[in-house]
Design an enzyme around this catalytic site. Structure first.
Site, PDB file in Angstrom:
ATOM      1  N   PHE A 136       0.985  -1.243   0.076  1.00  0.00           N
ATOM      2  CA  PHE A 136       0.056  -0.045  -0.010  1.00  0.00           C
ATOM      3  C   PHE A 136       0.817   1.287  -0.105  1.00  0.00           C
ATOM      4  O   PHE A 136       1.856   1.045   0.837  1.00  0.00           O
ATOM      5  CB  PHE A 136      -0.767  -0.016   1.213  1.00  0.00           C
ATOM      6  CG  PHE A 136      -1.805   0.835   1.245  1.00  0.00           C
ATOM      7  CD1 PHE A 136      -3.132   0.844   0.590  1.00  0.00           C
ATOM      8  CD2 PHE A 136      -1.818   2.238   1.687  1.00  0.00           C
ATOM      9  CE1 PHE A 136      -4.255   1.692   0.504  1.00  0.00           C
ATOM     10  CE2 PHE A 136      -2.697   3.260   1.660  1.00  0.00           C
ATOM     11  CZ  PHE A 136      -3.941   2.926   1.078  1.00  0.00           C
ATOM     12  N   ASP A 208       1.834  -4.359   9.370  1.00  0.00           N
ATOM     13  CA  ASP A 208       0.774  -3.740   8.879  1.00  0.00           C
ATOM     14  C   ASP A 208      -0.794  -4.732   8.825  1.00  0.00           C
ATOM     15  O   ASP A 208      -0.792  -5.684   7.967  1.00  0.00           O
ATOM     16  CB  ASP A 208       0.795  -3.025   7.679  1.00  0.00           C
ATOM     17  CG  ASP A 208      -0.424  -1.930   7.636  1.00  0.00           C
ATOM     18  OD1 ASP A 208      -1.543  -2.113   7.875  1.00  0.00           O
ATOM     19  OD2 ASP A 208      -0.260  -1.117   6.902  1.00  0.00           O
ATOM     20  N   TYR A 233     -11.070   2.044   9.975  1.00  0.00           N
ATOM     21  CA  TYR A 233     -12.571   2.116   9.466  1.00  0.00           C
ATOM     22  C   TYR A 233     -12.523   1.217   8.196  1.00  0.00           C
ATOM     23  O   TYR A 233     -13.603   1.214   7.816  1.00  0.00           O
ATOM     24  CB  TYR A 233     -12.201   3.625   8.655  1.00  0.00           C
ATOM     25  CG  TYR A 233     -10.900   3.789   7.800  1.00  0.00           C
ATOM     26  CD1 TYR A 233     -11.007   3.273   6.507  1.00  0.00           C
ATOM     27  CD2 TYR A 233      -9.769   4.540   8.237  1.00  0.00           C
ATOM     28  CE1 TYR A 233      -9.674   3.464   5.864  1.00  0.00           C
ATOM     29  CE2 TYR A 233      -8.850   4.834   7.581  1.00  0.00           C
ATOM     30  CZ  TYR A 233      -8.718   4.408   6.257  1.00  0.00           C
ATOM     31  OH  TYR A 233      -7.546   4.663   5.471  1.00  0.00           O
ATOM     32  N   LYS A 234     -11.602  -0.032   8.141  1.00  0.00           N
ATOM     33  CA  LYS A 234     -11.890  -1.087   7.445  1.00  0.00           C
ATOM     34  C   LYS A 234     -12.853  -2.139   8.157  1.00  0.00           C
ATOM     35  O   LYS A 234     -14.050  -1.862   8.472  1.00  0.00           O
ATOM     36  CB  LYS A 234     -10.753  -1.737   6.938  1.00  0.00           C
ATOM     37  CG  LYS A 234      -9.934  -0.632   6.045  1.00  0.00           C
ATOM     38  CD  LYS A 234      -8.748  -0.978   5.277  1.00  0.00           C
ATOM     39  CE  LYS A 234      -7.862   0.079   4.652  1.00  0.00           C
ATOM     40  NZ  LYS A 234      -6.608  -0.046   4.571  1.00  0.00           N
ATOM     41  N   ARG A 385     -11.957  -5.037  -6.798  1.00  0.00           N
ATOM     42  CA  ARG A 385     -11.659  -5.577  -5.461  1.00  0.00           C
ATOM     43  C   ARG A 385     -13.388  -5.952  -4.762  1.00  0.00           C
ATOM     44  O   ARG A 385     -13.795  -4.843  -4.791  1.00  0.00           O
ATOM     45  CB  ARG A 385     -10.999  -4.709  -4.727  1.00  0.00           C
ATOM     46  CG  ARG A 385     -10.046  -5.403  -3.726  1.00  0.00           C
ATOM     47  CD  ARG A 385      -9.161  -4.207  -3.114  1.00  0.00           C
ATOM     48  NE  ARG A 385      -9.862  -2.987  -2.581  1.00  0.00           N
ATOM     49  CZ  ARG A 385      -9.430  -2.218  -1.627  1.00  0.00           C
ATOM     50  NH1 ARG A 385      -8.113  -2.634  -1.111  1.00  0.00           N
ATOM     51  NH2 ARG A 385     -10.009  -1.198  -1.313  1.00  0.00           N
TER      52      ARG A 385
HETATM   53  C1  LIG Z   1      -5.889   1.239   4.229  1.00  0.00           C
HETATM   54  C2  LIG Z   1      -4.593   1.094   4.649  1.00  0.00           C
HETATM   55  C3  LIG Z   1      -3.793   2.083   5.151  1.00  0.00           C
HETATM   56  C4  LIG Z   1      -4.367   3.278   5.387  1.00  0.00           C
HETATM   57  O1  LIG Z   1      -3.492   4.321   5.966  1.00  0.00           O
HETATM   58  P1  LIG Z   1      -4.083   5.649   6.915  1.00  0.00           P
HETATM   59  O2  LIG Z   1      -2.910   6.320   7.082  1.00  0.00           O
HETATM   60  O3  LIG Z   1      -4.678   5.170   8.041  1.00  0.00           O
HETATM   61  O4  LIG Z   1      -5.144   6.352   5.887  1.00  0.00           O
HETATM   62  C5  LIG Z   1      -2.449   1.699   5.133  1.00  0.00           C
HETATM   63  N1  LIG Z   1      -1.758   0.814   4.932  1.00  0.00           N
HETATM   64  C6  LIG Z   1      -2.556  -0.322   4.493  1.00  0.00           C
HETATM   65  C7  LIG Z   1      -1.859  -1.584   4.150  1.00  0.00           C
HETATM   66  C8  LIG Z   1      -3.816  -0.077   3.986  1.00  0.00           C
HETATM   67  O5  LIG Z   1      -4.485  -1.030   3.369  1.00  0.00           O
END
Ligand SMILES: *Cc1c(COP(=O)(O)O)cnc(C)c1O
Length: 426
Positions: A136, A208, A233-234, A385
């Site tokens: 990500f 993560d 939030y996921k 997805r």
């Molecule tokens: C959704 C996601 C994030 C989101 O990061 P934020 O800083 O909380 O917006 C980070 N890493 C991964 C792998 C994600 O899927």
């Protein structure tokens, strides 16, 4: 009709699976719009029923009438620890190692810097950070930024070559930073194996858990993971912009030098001292004032996991992703003929709670599906997805979504100007 072929699994069979589903009761814990099949809980979780009353109370009673007193009287100040304690169970951690604060991005910065500090004091010759290509973006950006700030060498192999890259770094390996479930493909990294290898080499790991927490069990304490971050939030359903969580193993907390030394991480924030002194324990991971309304929404949302057996959750998740791929693959146009490919691992055990497909017109297909009430998302350049949140989806939902997708692809219903025009958020 292009999609007249009978599916191998009938809708009746799916209804029978729902009747026997030990987690079916949890759907009542959510507010879901009529006529929508929501397959994007991996991006923004659905609204738990417990959230709106809690927010109404927080605004109309605690804010309007309690005013500043609510920091003490309504428990605003201790909300991060309360939410963290609920998350701890979901990630296999004792609660004194988990804190809710900020975003994943900000927490990753804290962890990378803090972990580098620990390694420098143990052995300054360790200068390699192994991450992964295609992670990500926020993770990749922060790995690069922190490596540059602290003078580390960043190595970014393809995900399947991570262990080799670790071996190559030998005793110069300081840190490994990876995402457990890949955001695009859903592929699961071997957390036990990689963590054990890192430790055998004297390195520390930062995992993560953005697509893990709330979707499948994980055992941070048992695996002796050093550090982790995850998303509010996921799959935890805390609402848009909900704060994230951060985990620091107990054995590292006292020597963890948090780089973002805000007043809420101070040992005595309300002594207003000139010099920063870390709060004892995980409290030092706090920085500044938290978004209290978001935090309370997350805390209330986590009630949706009350009494939920995480092994049952995982079993249902795997059953749903398997059902979805089985239904699609049985379709006459699936595969190369319709331009659709599978971007997730074929084995359910090797992927998280999502199925990703590829198609050159992925964006338009997702838009056409949304117009039919089936909400997934699109990740450039060509990934469709679909997330399967086990708490609020049924097998019949999965069946109907797969049929809708088949129909949209095979009939080319996506080929319309309104579906082809890109919006800002995909
Ligand atoms: C959704 C996601 C994030 C989101 O990061 P934020 O800083 O909380 O917006 C980070 N890493 C991964 C792998 C994600 O899927």
């Amino acid at each position: 009709m292009l999609c007249a072929m009978e599916s191998p699994v009938t809708r009746e069979h799916c209804a029978a699976l729902d009747a026997a589903d030990p987690l079916a009761f949890a759907r009542e814990r959510f507010v879901l719009p009529e006529g929508v099949i929501y397959l994007d809980g991996n991006s923004l979780g659905a609204l738990p029923r417990s959230v709106a009353p809690r927010l109404r109370e927080a605004v109309e009673r605690d804010w309007a009438h309690g005013l500043i007193r609510s920091w003490n009287d309504a428990g605003w100040y201790s909300a991060p620890q309360r939410a963290a304690a609920r998350i701890a169970r979901l990630i296999g951690a004792q609660p004194d190692q988990v804190m809710v604060a900020d975003s994943i991005s900000v927490n990753l910065f804290k962890l990378l810097a803090g972990a580098i500090g620990i390694q420098r004091r143990r052995d300054p010759r360790r200068t390699v950070l192994v991450a992964e290509r295609g992670n990500f973006p926020t993770d990749v950006y922060l790995d690069a930024s922190v490596a540059a700030l602290y003078g580390l060498e960043l190595v970014c192999p393809e995900p399947h070559e991570v262990r080799q890259a670790m071996t190559l770094a030998g005793d110069r390996l300081a840190l490994v930073q990876l995402t457990h479930v890949h955001y695009r493909s859903g592929r699961i990294h071997d957390m036990p194996g990689i963590t054990a290898q890192a430790h055998a080499q004297g390195a520390l790991v930062i995992w993560d858990l953005a697509h893990t927490a709330g979707a499948m069990p994980v055992s941070l304490d048992a695996l002796e993971v050093d550090f982790a971050v995850g998303c509010g939030y996921k799959y935890l359903n805390g609402g848009a912009g909900a704060p994230a969580f951060v985990y620091v193993a107990r054995r590292w907390i006292d020597s963890f030098e948090q780089p973002l030394v805000g007043w809420h991480g101070h040992a005595r924030p309300f002594a207003f001292e000139h010099h920063w002194e870390p709060a004892p324990g995980i409290g030092r991971l706090q920085c500044g004032t938290q978004p209290v309304l978001s935090l309370l929404a997350l805390e209330a949302a986590l009630e949706a996991f009350d009494g939920i057996d995480l092994d049952l959750l995982r079993a249902k998740s795997m059953a749903m992703t398997t059902l979805f791929t089985d239904l699609l693959e049985a379709s006459p146009g699936f595969g190369t003929e319709a331009g659709l490919g599978l971007a997730s691992p074929r084995e359910a055990a090797a992927r998280g709670s999502q199925v990703s497909l590829t198609h050159p017109q992925g964006y338009a297909i997702v838009q056409a599906l949304i117009a039919r009430g089936v909400i997934g998302d699109f990740r450039a350049p060509d990934i469709l997805r679909f997330g399967f949140a086990p708490l609020y989806l049924s097998h019949v939902d999965v069946h109907d979504a797969a049929l809708a997708l088949r129909e949209v692809v095979l009939s080319r219903a996506w080929d319309r100007p309104e579906f082809l025009a890109r919006k800002a958020v995909t």
